[in-house]
Design an enzyme around this catalytic site. Structure first.
Site, PDB file in Angstrom:
ATOM      1  N   GLU A 101       7.176   0.445  16.600  1.00  0.00           N
ATOM      2  CA  GLU A 101       8.199   1.034  15.713  1.00  0.00           C
ATOM      3  C   GLU A 101       8.512   2.583  16.053  1.00  0.00           C
ATOM      4  O   GLU A 101       7.392   3.236  16.515  1.00  0.00           O
ATOM      5  CB  GLU A 101       8.037   0.804  14.435  1.00  0.00           C
ATOM      6  N   GLU A 117       3.343  -5.263  12.439  1.00  0.00           N
ATOM      7  CA  GLU A 117       2.321  -4.029  12.188  1.00  0.00           C
ATOM      8  C   GLU A 117       1.207  -4.449  11.314  1.00  0.00           C
ATOM      9  O   GLU A 117       1.484  -4.711  10.328  1.00  0.00           O
ATOM     10  CB  GLU A 117       3.024  -2.612  11.765  1.00  0.00           C
ATOM     11  N   ASN A 144       0.688  -1.226   0.023  1.00  0.00           N
ATOM     12  CA  ASN A 144      -0.014  -0.073  -0.055  1.00  0.00           C
ATOM     13  C   ASN A 144       0.728   1.311  -0.147  1.00  0.00           C
ATOM     14  O   ASN A 144       0.598   2.362  -0.709  1.00  0.00           O
ATOM     15  CB  ASN A 144      -0.996  -0.024   1.204  1.00  0.00           C
ATOM     16  N   CYS A 190      -3.403   1.439   6.692  1.00  0.00           N
ATOM     17  CA  CYS A 190      -3.820   0.779   7.573  1.00  0.00           C
ATOM     18  C   CYS A 190      -4.655   1.829   8.873  1.00  0.00           C
ATOM     19  O   CYS A 190      -5.132   1.227   9.681  1.00  0.00           O
ATOM     20  CB  CYS A 190      -2.735   0.007   8.486  1.00  0.00           C
TER      21      CYS A 190
END
Length: 486
Positions: free
Chosen positions: A467, A252, A154, A286
């Site tokens: 992160e 993630e 993405n 996301c």
């Protein structure tokens, strides 16, 4: 497109481009045509890449942070010089608009290298003096070794560099596997790494599918660390595959992100931002908003104004600067997103605009592309799959609520917990609601404002680990406690 004009990518192993015997087709989402062939790598290619990374590790890890930072900054400079080429390639490969790639993807990719080149200097170690035992204790952080990095389709270069930069800044070497659907900018990055003086083997790029290249990387005994961004289902497979080796994992994953909008919100700013948070990058982020809960007293007004704004969100040829959205990543993904709209309709929901309501007029070359207009739905039950599962497309659902407790309960009523937005001018309320929402990131009266120093990641099924500046440094290093008796 003729066979001779198809772009053929090669793996990047040990500082050299290496051809592959097998390939998979990659499509231009805006036309539906094959335009690129990507290596279909497997265990043999992954073994070679890991061997190159292992060989490069002693020298790279022994370099000072300043020496490594010089290389990262040189690479960032070269990326910036090639920003337009990278943006055009990212748009064609992924389907997003050139404008989005030019203003978001590539600048952030450049910034990732500069940020981690700098942030590595600002981490402190711990020290404890035990006078009564004449002993001094301190900690040291050491690079882990070969990092396996798997990035999604993405935000291809944006999220690949978000992993590569902290990994090599900390002294690790890398074997990366980008998505087979969006590999071109990663391949271009390898060309720039050669020019930037990244030593051979420090970053290796193995292209291919998850079941072949990804599985071989995750299950490799000489790769002690895996950083993955993608679906929760794939993360479950990675966890199982890596368990026998006790690997460090950073995962993630998906989101089903709510917006909670109270009656005292700044409605104009809220609608403008929530349209952007729902539909940016075709809804293929996301962090996009897919569930909007609006306080009942302003629900009708909000719905009317939001639908009007969504209709002005233009979808079309990615090269047209007047368009907000381009094409979805693939034919299969388009069909999946459409199936959720069809499901909502079959359950009695109202489709206010977009899919099946508003005709999408496309230029002749784009009529076989994977386009879908911004779609707004109301009247969906919270128990519906439409409200529970990640759609990952330009679709959002709006529903009214009556109380703060109800809004929080419904916002938390999914298995995901990546991000959320809260809209209110009551400072006490936004603090209170933000603390109660189960999400790794909560934005109030804004969206996608990011300080890269701070943790990024999700709760529940949205991920494992964090992160960001310090968190990435901690993940890509091992801590050692040293005790000195004197």
């Amino acid at each position: 497109m003729s066979k001779s004009s198809v772009l053929v990518l090669e793996n990047f192993i040990g500082g050299k481009f290496v051809s592959c015997q097998r390939h998979v087709d990659s499509y231009d989402p805006s036309t539906g045509e094959v335009y690129c062939q990507v290596p279909d790598s497997g265990p043999e290619e992954v073994d070679a890449a890991v061997a190159a990374a292992k060989q490069a590790f002693p020298d790279w890890s022994s370099r000072s942070p300043e020496q490594r930072a010089q290389v990262l900054n040189k690479l960032a400079d070269l990326m910036e010089q090639n920003l337009e080429k990278l943006a055009q390639a990212e748009s064609r490969d992924q389907g997003k608009t050139v404008t989005f790639a030019r203003t978001v993807d590539i600048p952030r990719s450049v910034h990732n290298f500069r940020f981690f080149a700098s942030s590595v200097f600002h981490h402190l170690s711990d020290c404890s003096l035990m006078d009564h035992l004449s002993c001094l204790n301190y900690t040291q952080r050491c690079p882990v070794g070969v990092a396996g990095l798997i990035s999604p389709w993405n935000l291809p270069l944006y999220l690949l560099t978000w992993k590569v930069a902290p990994a090599i800044a900390a002294g690790n070497t890398v074997v990366a596997k980008p998505s087979e659907m969006t590999s071109v900018t990663a391949w271009m990055l390898c060309q720039l790494m050669q020019e930037a003086g990244v030593p051979p083997g420090v970053v290796n790029m193995v292209f291919g599918t998850g079941p072949r290249a990804g599985d071989a990387l995750v299950g490799h005994p000489d790769v002690p660390l895996i950083s993955f961004t993608g679906s929760t289902a794939t993360a479950q497979r990675i966890t199982e595959r890596s368990a026998p080796y006790c690997k460090k994992l950073s995962l993630e994953l998906g989101g089903k992100n709510p917006a909670v909008i109270f009656a005292d919100a700044d409605l104009e700013r809220c609608i403008e931002t929530t349209v952007r948070s729902s539909f940016s990058n075709q809804g293929e982020i996301c962090l996009c908003t897919s569930r909007i809960y609006v306080e009942r007293s302003i629900y009708s007004e909000f719905l009317h104004k939001f639908v009007s704004a969504a209709k002005r969100w233009k979808t079309g040829a990615p090269s047209d600067p007047s368009n907000n959205n381009g094409a979805l990543i693939s034919k299969e993904h388009l069909e999946k997103v459409r199936s959720f709209v069809a499901l909502a309709k079959s359950e009695g929901a109202v489709i206010h605009c977009g899919e099946g309501v508003d005709p999408l007029v496309l230029p002749e070359p784009n009529r076989s592309g994977y386009f879908m207009p911004a779609t707004v739905i109301s009247g969906v039950s919270d128990t519906s799959r439409v409200m529970q599962e990640e759609i990952f497309g330009p679709v959002t659902c709006i529903s009214p609520f009556d109380s703060e407790d109800e809004a929080v309960s419904r916002a938390n009523g999914v298995r995901y917990g990546l991000s959320a937005t809260v809209w209110s001018t009551d400072v006490g309320k936004v603090h209170r609601v933000a603390q109660r929402i189960q999400a790794g990131l909560v934005w109030t009266n804004c969206w996608l404002v990011r300080d890269l120093n701070l943790p990024f990641g999700g709760m529940k099924n949205s991920g494992v680990g964090r992160e960001g500046g310090k968190d990435s440094f901690n993940f890509f290093t091992e801590v050692k406690t040293i005790a000195i008796k004197h």
